[in-house]
Design an enzyme around this catalytic site. Structure first.
Site, mmCIF file in Angstrom:
data_model
loop_
_atom_site.group_PDB
_atom_site.id
_atom_site.type_symbol
_atom_site.label_atom_id
_atom_site.label_comp_id
_atom_site.label_asym_id
_atom_site.label_seq_id
_atom_site.Cartn_x
_atom_site.Cartn_y
_atom_site.Cartn_z
ATOM 1 N N GLU A 41 2.526 4.715 1.068
ATOM 2 C CA GLU A 41 2.177 4.764 -0.364
ATOM 3 C C GLU A 41 1.906 3.350 -0.857
ATOM 4 O O GLU A 41 2.823 2.535 -0.966
ATOM 5 C CB GLU A 41 3.325 5.399 -1.156
ATOM 6 C CG GLU A 41 3.086 5.402 -2.660
ATOM 7 C CD GLU A 41 4.311 5.817 -3.466
ATOM 8 O OE1 GLU A 41 5.175 6.564 -2.940
ATOM 9 O OE2 GLU A 41 4.413 5.375 -4.621
ATOM 10 N N ARG A 45 -0.177 -1.609 -8.259
ATOM 11 C CA ARG A 45 0.500 -2.572 -9.127
ATOM 12 C C ARG A 45 -0.065 -3.962 -8.987
ATOM 13 O O ARG A 45 0.407 -4.894 -9.630
ATOM 14 C CB ARG A 45 1.998 -2.612 -8.796
ATOM 15 C CG ARG A 45 2.679 -1.321 -9.108
ATOM 16 C CD ARG A 45 4.141 -1.348 -8.769
ATOM 17 N NE ARG A 45 4.613 0.022 -8.682
ATOM 18 C CZ ARG A 45 5.819 0.377 -8.334
ATOM 19 N NH1 ARG A 45 6.712 -0.531 -8.041
ATOM 20 N NH2 ARG A 45 6.145 1.646 -8.280
ATOM 21 N N THR A 68 1.987 4.844 -8.113
ATOM 22 C CA THR A 68 1.850 4.270 -9.448
ATOM 23 C C THR A 68 0.505 4.641 -10.069
ATOM 24 O O THR A 68 -0.116 3.838 -10.777
ATOM 25 C CB THR A 68 2.041 2.721 -9.431
ATOM 26 O OG1 THR A 68 3.035 2.361 -8.455
ATOM 27 C CG2 THR A 68 2.524 2.224 -10.783
ATOM 28 N N LYS A 128 8.334 13.997 -6.940
ATOM 29 C CA LYS A 128 9.113 12.780 -6.711
ATOM 30 C C LYS A 128 10.241 12.803 -7.747
ATOM 31 O O LYS A 128 9.986 13.101 -8.925
ATOM 32 C CB LYS A 128 8.175 11.592 -6.932
ATOM 33 C CG LYS A 128 8.806 10.238 -7.081
ATOM 34 C CD LYS A 128 7.701 9.174 -7.131
ATOM 35 C CE LYS A 128 8.267 7.826 -7.524
ATOM 36 N NZ LYS A 128 7.326 6.725 -7.226
HETATM 37 C C1 3PG Z 1 8.866 3.073 -6.832
HETATM 38 O O1 3PG Z 1 8.159 2.124 -7.064
HETATM 39 O O2 3PG Z 1 8.490 4.225 -6.649
HETATM 40 C C2 3PG Z 1 10.275 2.737 -6.783
HETATM 41 O O3 3PG Z 1 10.513 1.789 -7.759
HETATM 42 C C3 3PG Z 1 10.694 2.191 -5.468
HETATM 43 O O4 3PG Z 1 12.025 1.968 -5.662
HETATM 44 P P1 3PG Z 1 12.865 1.011 -4.717
HETATM 45 O O5 3PG Z 1 12.239 -0.342 -4.821
HETATM 46 O O6 3PG Z 1 14.260 1.076 -5.307
HETATM 47 O O7 3PG Z 1 12.805 1.574 -3.321
#
Ligand code: 3PG
Length: 211
Positions: A41, A45, A68, A128
């Site tokens: 994934e 960002r 995202t 999710k």
């Molecule tokens: C995401 O971006 O989906 C989560 O913030 C990932 O979370 P983590 O950095 O705690 O694994």
């Protein structure tokens, strides 16, 4: 089995990847796939995200998606770049409708019963759970999942190698998402492929330890 379910069951962990330098995309994907994590994934960002998706698509064995993704325009951009699935931190009608129109496997974020019910209205059953730990952790997901036996989840946000086994032991959890397997490298730094492959191997072994 729905395509999104096949993707969720491919590996116990979906790496949540932030790419600052597109030159990191291929070595990172190669190391993750070599370690046993094929579903990747790439989060929207950073300015490099779309080019990173295009680059990772060239890596044999990789199943490349985007994360995202928050609106229809972004959905269309990531599909154009070659995304095979789309992850969103939340669930809006407009994004769910756009995903349905394109027939793209879609994994929207939920954190409440109302979110799940809006998803069900849209024909969605795979979600999710985000932000998993901050939204109450496994007890919260167990309580939320109880009335919705048809639904499956990918908890993300605060998941680590250490706490992942508890989440994966809960039947409705098909996989977890996490950034711990995909370190963020600053532009100009080199990807440590051996290190990333080792992180991926430990993550890929999680299902075996647990089931
Ligand atoms: C995401 O971006 O989906 C989560 O913030 C990932 O979370 P983590 O950095 O705690 O694994």
């Amino acid at each position: 089995m729905k395509p999104i379910e096949t993707i969720m069951l491919t590996a116990p962990v979906i790496p949540v990847i932030v790419i600052d330098d597109v030159r990191h995309a291929v070595p990172l994907a190669e190391a993750l796939v070599a370690g046993g994590l094929r579903v990747l994934e790439i989060t929207l960002r950073t300015p490099a995200a779309l080019d990173a998706i295009r680059a990772m698509k060239q890596v044999s064995g990789a199943i490349v998606g985007a994360g995202t993704v928050t609106n229809a325009a972004e959905l269309h951009a990531v599909i154009e770049a070659g995304s095979e699935f789309v992850v969103s931190p939340g669930l809006t009608d407009s994004l769910a409708d756009a995903a349905a129109e394109t027939d793209t496997p879609f994994l929207p974020g939920i954190a409440t019963a109302g979110d799940i019910m809006r998803g069900l209205d849209k024909g969605l059953e795979h979600f999710k759970f985000f932000p998993a730990v901050a939204a109450g952790g496994l007890p919260a997901l167990k309580a939320l999942a109880a009335p919705f036996g048809q639904c499956s989840f990918c908890p993300t946000g605060g998941i680590s190698l250490r706490n992942a086994p508890e989440w994966l032991a809960f039947d409705p959890v098909l996989c977890v998402g996490g950034s711990w397997v995909a370190p963020r490298y600053a532009s100009g730094d080199a990807v440590d492929g051996d290190h990333v492959a080792a992180l991926a191997r430990n993550a890929a072994a999680l299902r075996g330890e647990d089931s």
